[in-house]
Motif scaffolding. Structure first.
Motif: not given
Length: 257
Positions: A31-36
């Motif tokens: 929950d601390e990163y995202e896939v762009l």
């Protein structure tokens, strides 16, 4: 599949294993990163990473992601086989990372292209000397793609291509044993693959899916007692004098405006 990940305020990077690269190695929870962005095309993903780094205001990588691995795989060629320094379970990813890699055997010269990978994966075998290595037979690879007698590089006109498709389908019993319903289902399957390729911006897969759909449509027309050339002519005759304008990216004919 390559993933472009974003750690807000920190960085944008690329990995094929989010859990290992971002969570285990860098310590960030999911929950601390995202896939762009995601794609299996290393060329597309490499350029997209730089584009996103720039648009988000991060410092751009000096080396494209694809160049970090290019030609990193050292193939061991012998008279009979070409051996890859990875097990079959890791072969596809390494092949994708090394598109354009060239090597020579005593008899043949090869250059790895994306279209070769499905064949290699289907025909690769585990080395009898080392479970962490895999190999293919040189002659089989040559015959499948590089022997111009079997894979002639010729140009056909539009009608000849359709005739070749119908000849191919006839030889395989598609017209004798198939039917329009099965071809329609096949068309929807290919349309789904095209949709996925468009989402991934995968030029190779887009080209492949469009070609497959044309083949299916050719066979569907034949099963209905028609020729696809006549279907195309009929459609063009209808649109040739049609007027209208583009609305939100779609051409809308005048009578519908």
């Amino acid at each position: 599949m390559y993933n472009i990940y974003h750690i807000p305020g920190k960085k944008i990077g690329v990995t094929r294993n989010l859990n290992k690269r971002v969570t285990e190695q860098q310590g960030y929870a999911p929950d601390e990163y995202e896939v762009l962005f995601a794609s299996d095309d290393i060329n597309l993903i490499s350029n997209k990473e730089i584009e996103l780094q720039q648009s988000y205001g991060y410092r751009k990588d000096r080396t494209l992601y694809k160049n970090l691995f290019k030609s990193n795989m050292r193939i061991n060629p012998t008279e009979q086989t070409s051996t890859f320094p990875v097990p079959i379970t890791k072969l596809k990813g390494n092949l994708m990372d090394n598109i354009g890699l060239e090597w020579e055997t005593p008899e043949y010269k090869f250059k790895l292209e994306k279209e070769h990978i499905p064949w290699i994966m289907q025909n690769a075998r585990t080395s009898m000397f080392n479970d962490d290595r895999s190999y293919i037979y040189n002659k089989a690879f040559y015959e499948a793609f590089f022997n111009l007698e079997h894979n002639p590089k010729v140009s056909w006109n539009q009608n000849e291509r359709f005739e070749l498709i119908r000849k191919w389908a006839t030889e395989r019993g598609i017209y004798d044993k198939g039917n329009s319903h099965t071809q329609y289902v096949k068309l929807m399957e290919e349309a789904g693959e095209l949709a996925q390729a468009l989402l991934n911006k995968d030029a190779y897969e887009i080209k492949d899916a469009i070609g497959d759909m044309v083949v299916v449509l050719t066979n569907l027309a034949a099963l209905e007692g028609m020729q696809i050339e006549d279907c195309i002519d009929s459609a063009y005759a209808e649109i040739a004098t049609r007027t209208g304008k583009m609305v939100n990216g779609t051409f809308v004919k005048s009578e519908s405006l």
